[in-house]
Design a protein around this motif. Structure first.
Motif, PDB file in Angstrom:
ATOM      1  N   VAL A   1       0.793  -1.059   0.030  1.00 19.32           N
ATOM      2  CA  VAL A   1      -0.191   0.142   0.095  1.00 19.32           C
ATOM      3  C   VAL A   1       0.895   1.271  -0.091  1.00 19.32           C
ATOM      4  O   VAL A   1       0.623   2.192  -0.755  1.00 19.32           O
ATOM      5  CB  VAL A   1      -0.873   0.092   1.420  1.00 19.32           C
ATOM      6  N   LEU A   2       1.794   1.198   0.915  1.00 17.38           N
ATOM      7  CA  LEU A   2       2.895   2.648   0.845  1.00 17.38           C
ATOM      8  C   LEU A   2       3.516   2.730  -0.602  1.00 17.38           C
ATOM      9  O   LEU A   2       3.568   3.908  -0.948  1.00 17.38           O
ATOM     10  CB  LEU A   2       3.695   2.298   2.004  1.00 17.38           C
ATOM     11  N   GLN A   3       3.836   1.685  -1.269  1.00 21.49           N
ATOM     12  CA  GLN A   3       4.398   1.791  -2.469  1.00 21.49           C
ATOM     13  C   GLN A   3       3.614   2.537  -3.364  1.00 21.49           C
ATOM     14  O   GLN A   3       3.965   3.377  -4.245  1.00 21.49           O
ATOM     15  CB  GLN A   3       5.134   0.489  -2.906  1.00 21.49           C
ATOM     16  N   LEU A   4       2.279   2.126  -3.565  1.00 22.65           N
ATOM     17  CA  LEU A   4       1.348   2.609  -4.325  1.00 22.65           C
ATOM     18  C   LEU A   4       0.941   3.899  -3.892  1.00 22.65           C
ATOM     19  O   LEU A   4       0.660   4.836  -4.803  1.00 22.65           O
ATOM     20  CB  LEU A   4      -0.056   1.568  -4.397  1.00 22.65           C
ATOM     21  N   LEU A   5       0.829   4.357  -2.677  1.00 14.76           N
ATOM     22  CA  LEU A   5       0.770   5.601  -2.306  1.00 14.76           C
ATOM     23  C   LEU A   5       1.692   6.490  -2.894  1.00 14.76           C
ATOM     24  O   LEU A   5       1.543   7.863  -3.039  1.00 14.76           O
ATOM     25  CB  LEU A   5       0.587   5.666  -0.648  1.00 14.76           C
ATOM     26  N   ALA A   6       3.094   6.457  -2.833  1.00 16.88           N
ATOM     27  CA  ALA A   6       4.024   6.955  -3.322  1.00 16.88           C
ATOM     28  C   ALA A   6       3.864   7.114  -4.711  1.00 16.88           C
ATOM     29  O   ALA A   6       4.380   8.069  -5.248  1.00 16.88           O
ATOM     30  CB  ALA A   6       5.433   6.168  -2.937  1.00 16.88           C
ATOM     31  N   GLU A   7       3.311   6.258  -5.536  1.00 16.24           N
ATOM     32  CA  GLU A   7       3.050   6.604  -6.938  1.00 16.24           C
ATOM     33  C   GLU A   7       2.015   7.252  -7.150  1.00 16.24           C
ATOM     34  O   GLU A   7       1.661   7.880  -8.304  1.00 16.24           O
ATOM     35  CB  GLU A   7       2.701   5.077  -7.355  1.00 16.24           C
ATOM     36  N   GLY A   8       1.238   7.763  -5.984  1.00 17.66           N
ATOM     37  CA  GLY A   8       0.015   8.678  -6.247  1.00 17.66           C
ATOM     38  C   GLY A   8      -1.386   8.283  -6.469  1.00 17.66           C
ATOM     39  O   GLY A   8      -2.272   8.644  -6.736  1.00 17.66           O
ATOM     40  N   CYS A   9      -1.199   6.762  -6.248  1.00 22.47           N
ATOM     41  CA  CYS A   9      -2.626   6.127  -6.397  1.00 22.47           C
ATOM     42  C   CYS A   9      -3.732   6.548  -5.470  1.00 22.47           C
ATOM     43  O   CYS A   9      -3.403   6.674  -4.164  1.00 22.47           O
ATOM     44  CB  CYS A   9      -2.389   4.703  -6.398  1.00 22.47           C
ATOM     45  N   SER A  10      -4.936   6.464  -5.802  1.00 22.21           N
ATOM     46  CA  SER A  10      -5.984   6.781  -4.851  1.00 22.21           C
ATOM     47  C   SER A  10      -6.251   5.285  -4.145  1.00 22.21           C
ATOM     48  O   SER A  10      -5.931   4.376  -4.623  1.00 22.21           O
ATOM     49  CB  SER A  10      -7.216   7.087  -5.496  1.00 22.21           C
ATOM     50  N   ASN A  11      -6.970   5.415  -3.016  1.00 20.94           N
ATOM     51  CA  ASN A  11      -7.339   4.389  -2.110  1.00 20.94           C
ATOM     52  C   ASN A  11      -8.165   3.415  -3.186  1.00 20.94           C
ATOM     53  O   ASN A  11      -8.029   2.218  -2.885  1.00 20.94           O
ATOM     54  CB  ASN A  11      -8.172   4.628  -1.079  1.00 20.94           C
ATOM     55  N   ARG A  12      -9.154   3.865  -3.954  1.00 17.30           N
ATOM     56  CA  ARG A  12      -9.694   2.942  -5.044  1.00 17.30           C
ATOM     57  C   ARG A  12      -8.792   2.397  -5.818  1.00 17.30           C
ATOM     58  O   ARG A  12      -9.055   1.075  -5.978  1.00 17.30           O
ATOM     59  CB  ARG A  12     -10.720   3.842  -5.723  1.00 17.30           C
ATOM     60  N   ASP A  13      -7.805   3.029  -6.429  1.00 18.08           N
ATOM     61  CA  ASP A  13      -7.009   2.440  -7.314  1.00 18.08           C
ATOM     62  C   ASP A  13      -6.260   1.323  -6.615  1.00 18.08           C
ATOM     63  O   ASP A  13      -5.693   0.563  -7.356  1.00 18.08           O
ATOM     64  CB  ASP A  13      -5.898   3.531  -7.706  1.00 18.08           C
ATOM     65  N   ILE A  14      -5.571   1.742  -5.242  1.00 27.12           N
ATOM     66  CA  ILE A  14      -4.889   0.481  -4.636  1.00 27.12           C
ATOM     67  C   ILE A  14      -5.707  -0.440  -4.163  1.00 27.12           C
ATOM     68  O   ILE A  14      -5.174  -1.705  -4.656  1.00 27.12           O
ATOM     69  CB  ILE A  14      -4.258   1.397  -3.244  1.00 27.12           C
TER      70      ILE A  14
END
Length: 238
Positions: free
Chosen positions: A182-195
């Motif tokens: 989850v942290l790696q995807l947050l760093a990519e700028g992904c929204s919660n829905r995208d994650i």
């Protein structure tokens, strides 16, 4: 006990919890399936020396009931609405430290087991357990021992060995595998829905993992969490 079920001696628990008198171990059941709770209550009520004093359908209700009823043992499912199962275990240990927490779940994965033990679970049992073993686990944990169902000890050791071989200070010494993803995807700028879509989990579960990793990193939000990960050398921003 046979197999690799683990029992480690500890201090004896007090006998006067939950208003049931010294001859009864008071129990709170936390599970989001009413039929399972009812069946479990009936099975435990048949066992000598046990008394179910309350039920909770989700994590928040479990925490509130534990503070109100002060049960000696809390049976916790890992897949309830509200706070994640391991987060409930951790918070139970804060709001009701004298109580014992036994995870009762369908999840037998190494990471689930490891996270529960890290959070402070006194026991870990699968829902297909025989009633006699569940009763034995409750009694063992109430006495201050720790209990793992037969067959789970090896998975716990594998998890501990994996941590021991992780590079010191790496993300997996702090975060669970799912929190790290989850942290790696947050760093990519992904929204919660995208994650959620990319990890095949619900948006609510994403929020639970995010809240947990924020707490572990001392961050208030996703921006602070990513900044902290960059400071620790876990993530490089392009």
């Amino acid at each position: 006990m046979d197999g690799d079920a683990q029992m480690v001696a500890g201090p004896r628990a007090p006998a006067d919890g939950g208003g049931e008198g010294p001859d009864k171990i008071s129990i709170l059941i936390a599970d989001d399936h009413p039929l399972f709770r009812e069946g479990l209550r009936r099975a435990l009520d048949l066992a000598m020396g046990l008394a179910v004093v309350g039920e909770a359908p989700d994590g928040d209700a479990c925490l509130a009931a534990a503070q109100r009823l002060r049960p000696q043992v809390v049976l916790v499912d890992l897949s309830m609405p509200g706070p994640g199962g391991t987060e409930v275990v951790r918070r139970l240990k804060e709001v009701h430290p004298e109580g014992r927490v036994v995870v009762l779940t369908i999840h037998d994965g190494e990471q689930d087991l490891l996270d529960a033990v890290r959070a402070g679970a006194d026991g870990y049992i699968l829902k297909d357990v025989e009633p006699a073993e569940l009763v034995a686990a409750i009694r063992a944990c109430w006495r201050g021992e720790r209990y793992l169902q037969q067959g789970l000890g090896g998975k716990l050791m594998q998890g501990l060995e994996r941590i021991a071989t992780t590079i010191a200070g790496g993300p997996q010494t702090v975060l669970s595998d799912r929190e790290w993803a989850v942290l790696q995807l947050l760093a990519e700028g992904c929204s919660n829905r995208d994650i959620g879509a990319r990890l095949f989990i619900s948006e609510k579960t994403v929020k639970n993992h995010a809240s947990s990793l924020f707490r572990k990193l001392g961050a208030r939000d996703r921006t602070q969490a990513v900044v902290e990960a960059v400071k620790r050398g876990w993530i490089r921003l392009s």
